[in-house]
Design a protein around this motif. Structure first.
Motif, short mmCIF file in Angstrom:
data_model
loop_
_atom_site.label_atom_id
_atom_site.label_comp_id
_atom_site.label_asym_id
_atom_site.label_seq_id
_atom_site.Cartn_x
_atom_site.Cartn_y
_atom_site.Cartn_z
N ILE A 176 65.38 12.16 9.48
CA ILE A 176 66.06 11.98 10.77
C ILE A 176 65.47 10.78 11.51
O ILE A 176 64.36 10.35 11.23
CB ILE A 176 65.95 13.25 11.66
CG1 ILE A 176 64.48 13.58 11.97
CG2 ILE A 176 66.66 14.43 11.03
CD1 ILE A 176 64.34 14.68 13.03
N GLU A 206 66.69 11.73 17.26
CA GLU A 206 66.89 13.15 16.94
C GLU A 206 65.56 13.92 17.01
O GLU A 206 65.51 15.06 17.49
CB GLU A 206 67.52 13.30 15.54
CG GLU A 206 67.94 14.73 15.28
CD GLU A 206 68.75 14.93 14.00
OE1 GLU A 206 69.17 13.94 13.37
OE2 GLU A 206 68.98 16.11 13.66
N GLU A 245 64.91 14.87 20.46
CA GLU A 245 65.71 16.02 20.91
C GLU A 245 65.09 17.33 20.43
O GLU A 245 65.08 18.34 21.13
CB GLU A 245 67.14 15.93 20.34
CG GLU A 245 68.04 15.00 21.13
CD GLU A 245 69.29 14.64 20.34
OE1 GLU A 245 69.75 15.45 19.51
OE2 GLU A 245 69.80 13.53 20.56
#
Ligand SMILES: Cc1cc2nc3c(=O)[nH]c(=O)nc-3n(C[C@H](O)[C@H](O)[C@H](O)COP(=O)(O)OP(=O)(O)OC[C@H]3O[C@@H](n4cnc5c(N)ncnc54)[C@H](O)[C@@H]3O)c2cc1C
Length: 388
Positions: free
Chosen positions: A115, A119, A122
């Motif tokens: 990723i 991301e 998050e």
């Protein structure tokens, strides 16, 4: 029905006692101190299938499947949560290594993916994005409460008839030929002996001493205790760092938000050989070193108060893979788990119980890979990636 003695009341000994009782065996479990007092109650709670070799990936994939059903099976809250593991790369070389690991993990059904850092942020809002290039993310990895897990296994084991004794130290084994026929133990200053049909050495850092009691060399299974430490901060708002977050290139440093109270547990590969098997004194060097890494991973931790620091053992074999298997006709070992014994316990306990009771196991545990006699033959496996 045979009488099986288990030496060591950590997660491995207790879970194996439960699995053997499930198979209808008579079990007596010895713990010299209190249950969990070895490495188990000192662990960082992490559970992952993100390994870098086939044997450990397959074993942990299976173990995770057992973890997913464990609360139901043991009828207890163990606070198992699939909050993931997030490994972070700090160089292009590491990104390439992550890609190769991910490919291998995917081949065996572990859904890790690469990723980007947006991301990652998050997933772990506390993260400092600046130093990192990419992440390896498996949302199925997770964490559980070691105290609750051990007591859940212990409660069920006792319900199934396991004679589980704490403050009862095994002080000798009677060997006749290739078999152990009796266990000598001390409780309340009194030494007694019982006849047994099989013995499991689940004494982890202390396992070489038990092997010696069985008339084997201490070095047959060379397990060395390394002092590993953790610090924990005051509780932070939930959701800041739920997964275990680790840039392995920074001395295996990691942070993970405690599943119970929300404190941030911080660890790192700042280790040294324990001076003795009583050497669990936390050190200032570790406190200073680990916090440097933790603040680099998650800058807001600069303002968090540390409320606790503790130390325990990584009981390590030379290749950091555990020793699981048979040493004599009826004498088995399941020890030397480095930083992985908690996460592996559901799978390893089932496998060992089946091996003892039936002579074979349906758990995908590669007996050759974990062969406890490999060191004597000068064989070393590729080193298991160490952190919790
Ligand atoms: C700081 C730290 C962080 C960790 N983080 C993780 C993690 O995130 N995830 C993970 O999977 N693992 C982690 N680990 C590793 C994990 O804690 C161990 O691998 C696991 O607990 C080993 O369990 P065990 O039952 O083999 O050993 P132990 O829990 O050490 O149990 C062995 C027991 O044997 C007993 N014993 C010894 N000699 C005798 C005798 N003569 N008679 C009777 N009893 C005896 C001891 O008292 C001890 O209680 C961590 C470890 C540490 C120290």
């Amino acid at each position: 029905m045979s009488k099986i003695a288990i030496i060591g009341g950590g997660i491995i000994g207790v879970a194996t006692a439960y699995e053997l009782a499930k198979l209808g065996e008579e079990v007596i479990l010895f713990e010299k101190n209190y249950f969990g007092s070895g490495s188990t109650f000192r662990c960082a709670t992490g559970i992952r299938a993100q390994f870098t070799d086939e044997a450990n990936i397959k074993l942990m994939k299976y173990s995770l499947e057992r973890w997913e059903k464990l609360e139901e099976e043991l009828e207890s809250d163990i606070n198992f949560r699939q909050t993931g593991y997030l490994f972070l790369a700090t160089s292009e070389r590491e990104v390439e290594a992550f890609k190769a690991n991910i490919k291998l993990q995917n081949r065996f059904g572990v859904p890790t993916r690469l990723i980007d850092i947006e991301e990652a942020k998050e997933i772990a809002p506390i993260l400092n994005t600046e130093p990192f290039l990419a992440g390896a993310w498996n949302p199925k990895d997770g964490k559980a409460n070691p105290f609750k897990t051990l007591f859940a296994y212990l409660g069920k084991a006792r319900e199934l008839g396991v004679d589980a004794r704490e403050h009862t130290e095994v002080v000798g084994l009677k060997r006749e030929g290739k078999e152990i026929t009796a266990v000598k133990f001390r409780s309340n200053g009194k030494v007694e002996s019982i006849k047994v049909d099989a013995v499991l050495n689940a004494a982890n850092a202390w396992a070489p001493l038990i092997n010696e009691m069985a008339g084997l060399s201490r070095d047959l299974v060379p397990i060395t205790a390394y002092k590993h430490q953790l610090v924990k901060t005051e509780p932070l708002e939930r959701g800041q760092a739920e997964p275990l977050v680790c840039p392995p290139g920074w001395n295996d440093a990691y942070i993970i938000q405690d599943g119970e109270d929300g404190g941030i547990i911080c660890g790192a590969g700042i280790e040294h050989k324990a001076k003795s098997l009583d050497d669990v004194e936390p050190t200032y060097d570790f406190l200073r070193g680990v916090l440097r890494y933790a603040v680099k991973i998650a800058p807001p931790l600069r303002y968090a108060h540390v409320v606790r620091q503790w130390a325990g053992f990584y009981a390590k074999t030379p290749d950091k893979n555990p020793a699981i298997g048979k040493l004599l006709e009826n004498f088995y070992i399941s020890a030397g788990f480095s930083g992985h014994g908690f996460m592996m316990a559901p799978a390893v306990a089932q496998a060992m119980a089946e091996l003892i009771a039936k002579g074979r196991t349906r758990v995908p545990l590669d007996l050759e890979w974990y062969d406890p006699c490999r060191f004597e033959r000068g064989e070393l496996r590729s080193s298991a990636f160490q952190i919790g």
